[in-house]
Scaffold this motif. Structure first.
Motif, PDB file in Angstrom:
ATOM      1  N   ILE A  49       6.216   1.453  -2.306  1.00 60.38           N
ATOM      2  CA  ILE A  49       4.941   2.000  -2.625  1.00 60.38           C
ATOM      3  C   ILE A  49       5.202   3.658  -2.282  1.00 60.38           C
ATOM      4  CG2 ILE A  49       2.548   1.936  -2.093  1.00 60.38           C
ATOM      5  CD1 ILE A  49       3.315  -0.566  -3.583  1.00 60.38           C
ATOM      6  N   HIS A  60       7.004  -6.188   4.430  1.00 55.03           N
ATOM      7  CA  HIS A  60       5.853  -5.992   4.145  1.00 55.03           C
ATOM      8  C   HIS A  60       4.883  -6.753   5.163  1.00 55.03           C
ATOM      9  CE1 HIS A  60       2.396  -3.797   2.373  1.00 55.03           C
ATOM     10  NE2 HIS A  60       1.611  -5.007   2.567  1.00 55.03           N
ATOM     11  N   ASN A  92       1.499  -5.644  -3.223  1.00 55.55           N
ATOM     12  CA  ASN A  92       2.357  -6.256  -2.207  1.00 55.55           C
ATOM     13  C   ASN A  92       1.733  -7.009  -1.158  1.00 55.55           C
ATOM     14  OD1 ASN A  92       4.878  -4.841  -3.252  1.00 55.55           O
ATOM     15  ND2 ASN A  92       4.891  -3.278  -1.787  1.00 55.55           N
ATOM     16  N   ASP A  93       0.294  -6.544  -0.802  1.00 57.50           N
ATOM     17  CA  ASP A  93      -0.337  -7.307  -0.100  1.00 57.50           C
ATOM     18  C   ASP A  93      -0.659  -8.736  -0.562  1.00 57.50           C
ATOM     19  OD1 ASP A  93      -0.896  -5.235   1.906  1.00 57.50           O
ATOM     20  OD2 ASP A  93      -2.004  -4.158   0.371  1.00 57.50           O
ATOM     21  N   TRP A 110      -3.104  -5.084   4.474  1.00 59.94           N
ATOM     22  CA  TRP A 110      -3.242  -3.912   3.698  1.00 59.94           C
ATOM     23  C   TRP A 110      -2.076  -2.966   3.810  1.00 59.94           C
ATOM     24  CZ3 TRP A 110      -4.420  -4.307   8.882  1.00 59.94           C
ATOM     25  CH2 TRP A 110      -4.157  -3.352   9.672  1.00 59.94           C
ATOM     26  N   THR A 111      -2.135  -1.853   2.863  1.00 63.03           N
ATOM     27  CA  THR A 111      -1.018  -0.872   2.858  1.00 63.03           C
ATOM     28  C   THR A 111      -1.568   0.548   3.354  1.00 63.03           C
ATOM     29  OG1 THR A 111      -0.286  -1.973   0.811  1.00 63.03           O
ATOM     30  CG2 THR A 111       0.537   0.265   1.185  1.00 63.03           C
ATOM     31  N   CYS A 153       8.303  -7.611  -3.351  1.00 67.36           N
ATOM     32  CA  CYS A 153       7.553  -6.418  -3.005  1.00 67.36           C
ATOM     33  C   CYS A 153       8.346  -5.395  -3.394  1.00 67.36           C
ATOM     34  CB  CYS A 153       7.341  -6.316  -1.314  1.00 67.36           C
ATOM     35  SG  CYS A 153       6.064  -7.480  -0.992  1.00 67.36           S
ATOM     36  N   SER A 160      -2.573  -2.760  -2.132  1.00 66.65           N
ATOM     37  CA  SER A 160      -1.515  -2.794  -3.115  1.00 66.65           C
ATOM     38  C   SER A 160      -1.190  -4.155  -3.528  1.00 66.65           C
ATOM     39  CB  SER A 160      -0.254  -2.174  -2.593  1.00 66.65           C
ATOM     40  OG  SER A 160       0.508  -2.745  -1.480  1.00 66.65           O
ATOM     41  N   SER A 163      -0.116   3.235   3.971  1.00 66.88           N
ATOM     42  CA  SER A 163       0.328   4.597   3.469  1.00 66.88           C
ATOM     43  C   SER A 163      -0.443   4.918   2.219  1.00 66.88           C
ATOM     44  CB  SER A 163       1.888   4.334   2.935  1.00 66.88           C
ATOM     45  OG  SER A 163       1.914   3.171   1.777  1.00 66.88           O
TER      46      SER A 163
END
Length: 214
Positions: free
Chosen positions: A102, A163, A190-191, A180-181, A99, A188, A183
């Motif tokens: 973000i 994350h 990363n998810d 979910w992200t 990750c 993203s 921010s």
């Protein structure tokens, strides 16, 4: 240094094949040129007579290759540089990627981008809610203890990513995970990376036992 030529001869352990209308294979030296003070010798073999097996083996050089003197840029030149490339992140599976930070200014993934990435994760579904897109996965487990154990395994896998999914132990034997992200108000990369890492967690020993009917 003047270019050199070499003559090679072959001694066969058995008489050459012969048949009506067929002549033995003959080998003779191929013209050579000098490149970077190296002398190279290549052989060209030509089958004389009927071609029973068709075109096989090395091809004859193109006229342009002969005219260039087999320069360095010709495919197959002995001095051609060969590079071994290290796969970049896009060539690796999602579960093997890390990750990345973000930025709040980064836009979330679009619906089309998210749907394309859904093919790389297993058991997850895409939710389109008012707060943005989310990933969700459900597990039916053997009992309450198995649910707690799965949550612990998910935490161990995601701890290094920084994350974390939203985990819920629902009822006696169901776990729900959502990613979910927050921010950026959506999904993203990363998810999907975390979802792929969670997919690799062993859960077969936590699944409900199958009933065996006599």
């Amino acid at each position: 240094m003047a270019s050199t030529a070499a003559h090679l001869s072959f001694s066969l352990p058995f008489p050459p094949f012969s048949s009506p209308g067929h002549r033995p294979v003959t080998a003779f030296p191929y013209p050579t040129t000098q490149s970077q003070n190296q002398s190279r010798v290549s052989l060209r073999t030509r089958a004389l007579g009927p071609d029973f097996l068709g075109d096989f083996g090395a091809r004859d050089p193109f006229p342009a290759e002969i005219a260039s003197g087999f320069a360095e840029k010709v495919l197959g030149n002995v001095d051609t540089e060969h590079k071994i490339l290290i796969p970049n992140a896009s060539a690796l599976s999602l579960a093997k990627q890390d990750c990345s930070p973000i930025s709040p200014l980064q836009p979330p993934l679009s619906v089309d981008e998210a749907k394309a990435l859904m093919k790389k994760v297993v058991g997850w579904r895409l939710l389109d809610e008012e707060g943005g897109l989310k990933l969700q996965c459900l597990w039916k487990l053997r009992d309450f203890k198995s649910g707690v154990e799965l949550i612990n395994r998910i935490y161990k896998v995601t701890e290094a990513t920084d994350h974390f999914p939203s985990l819920h132990l629902e009822g006696p034997n169901q776990v729900r995970a959502e990613l979910w992200t927050a921010s950026i108000g959506g999904l993203s990369m990363n998810d999907f990376i975390v979802a792929a890492k969670i997919d690799e967690i062993k859960t077969s020993d936590l699944a409900p036992r199958k009933r065996i009917w006599a």
